[in-house]
Scaffold this motif. Structure first.
Motif, PDB file in Angstrom:
ATOM      1  N   ILE A  76       0.844  -1.204   0.000  1.00 34.09           N
ATOM      2  CA  ILE A  76       0.000   0.000   0.000  1.00 34.09           C
ATOM      3  C   ILE A  76       0.877   1.251   0.000  1.00 34.09           C
ATOM      4  O   ILE A  76       0.662   2.177  -0.800  1.00 34.09           O
ATOM      5  N   ARG A  79       2.577   1.651  -3.418  1.00 32.07           N
ATOM      6  CA  ARG A  79       1.648   2.222  -4.414  1.00 32.07           C
ATOM      7  C   ARG A  79       1.552   3.724  -4.236  1.00 32.07           C
ATOM      8  O   ARG A  79       1.610   4.495  -5.205  1.00 32.07           O
ATOM      9  N   HIS A  80       1.394   4.143  -2.981  1.00 26.44           N
ATOM     10  CA  HIS A  80       1.290   5.574  -2.681  1.00 26.44           C
ATOM     11  C   HIS A  80       2.546   6.302  -3.157  1.00 26.44           C
ATOM     12  O   HIS A  80       2.462   7.354  -3.802  1.00 26.44           O
ATOM     13  N   ILE A  83       2.807   6.666  -7.053  1.00 28.42           N
ATOM     14  CA  ILE A  83       1.887   7.697  -7.555  1.00 28.42           C
ATOM     15  C   ILE A  83       2.387   9.078  -7.161  1.00 28.42           C
ATOM     16  O   ILE A  83       2.381  10.009  -7.976  1.00 28.42           O
ATOM     17  N   ALA A 102      -2.489  11.547  -4.327  1.00 30.00           N
ATOM     18  CA  ALA A 102      -1.946  10.186  -4.230  1.00 30.00           C
ATOM     19  C   ALA A 102      -2.749   9.348  -3.242  1.00 30.00           C
ATOM     20  O   ALA A 102      -2.985   8.161  -3.477  1.00 30.00           O
ATOM     21  N   CYS A 103      -3.179   9.957  -2.149  1.00 30.15           N
ATOM     22  CA  CYS A 103      -3.979   9.235  -1.151  1.00 30.15           C
ATOM     23  C   CYS A 103      -5.273   8.705  -1.754  1.00 30.15           C
ATOM     24  O   CYS A 103      -5.737   7.626  -1.392  1.00 30.15           O
ATOM     25  N   GLU A 106      -4.258   5.916  -4.816  1.00 35.20           N
ATOM     26  CA  GLU A 106      -3.627   4.655  -4.416  1.00 35.20           C
ATOM     27  C   GLU A 106      -4.641   3.545  -4.194  1.00 35.20           C
ATOM     28  O   GLU A 106      -4.326   2.374  -4.322  1.00 35.20           O
ATOM     29  N   HIS A 107      -5.869   3.900  -3.875  1.00 33.82           N
ATOM     30  CA  HIS A 107      -6.902   2.896  -3.618  1.00 33.82           C
ATOM     31  C   HIS A 107      -7.619   2.462  -4.898  1.00 33.82           C
ATOM     32  O   HIS A 107      -8.250   1.416  -4.913  1.00 33.82           O
ATOM     33  N   LEU A 114      -0.493   0.682 -12.465  1.00 34.48           N
ATOM     34  CA  LEU A 114       0.612   1.033 -11.566  1.00 34.48           C
ATOM     35  C   LEU A 114       1.943   0.624 -12.190  1.00 34.48           C
ATOM     36  O   LEU A 114       2.928   1.353 -12.109  1.00 34.48           O
TER      37      LEU A 114
END
Length: 170
Positions: A76, A79-80, A83, A102-103, A106-107, A114
């Motif tokens: 997680i 990923r954040h 981005i 980004a927050c 990321e979801h 990605l």
């Protein structure tokens, strides 16, 4: 195997990992203040994560990630970071705004998209001599335009063309 989590539960895992890296554990009060949510909401989320086998949780005790939880939380945060790097390094979005975007992204981003972000970031970093020129040109263009055309004019032209394409597909 990674368990599918809601965006909210992913946020909890990420915060727990950050605290665990800083001080080896997290407390309900740490998580509550970090995410700006009530302690009762934290408790409910921790119970859910515990039932999924992602955290070690007992009321009034420090919270730690299980091995699987730590792995998923690491993904997680990665990923954040990917981005965030793209938003800051490529699109030159200001840090605070990039963090907020980004927050949210990321979801929603899937693994193939990605991977394209990572591929692009790796490309511009490994081809720095060539990449820096066009990347700098792009960033300059977004701020002040180039050759008498502003970014806003190009956006307007692009959107006009895209709308025409969509209208012709009806």
């Amino acid at each position: 195997m990674a368990k599918k989590l809601s965006a909210t539960l992913e946020d909890y895992l990420g915060v727990i990992l950050k605290f665990q890296r800083e001080k080896r554990f997290a407390r309900v009060s740490d998580i509550s203040s970090s995410l700006k949510v009530a302690k009762s909401a934290v408790t409910a989320a921790l119970q859910s994560l515990s039932s999924k086998g992602l955290i070690n949780y007992q009321p009034y005790e420090p919270v730690t990630l299980t091995e699987e939880g730590e792995q998923q939380a690491g993904e997680i945060l990665l990923r954040h970071r990917i981005i965030l790097d793209f938003l800051r390094e490529v699109l030159a979005i200001k840090p605070k705004q990039a963090e907020s975007i980004a927050c949210k992204m990321e979801h929603a981003i899937d693994a193939p998209a990605l991977e394209k972000f990572v591929c692009f970031l790796a490309f511009i970093r490994t081809h720095s001599g060539k990449g820096k020129t066009w990347l700098a040109d792009f960033q300059r263009f977004t701020h002040s335009g180039v050759d008498g055309r502003t970014c806003k004019q190009c956006i307007r032209d692009y959107l006009r063309s895209a709308r025409q394409d969509l209208a012709s597909q009806k």
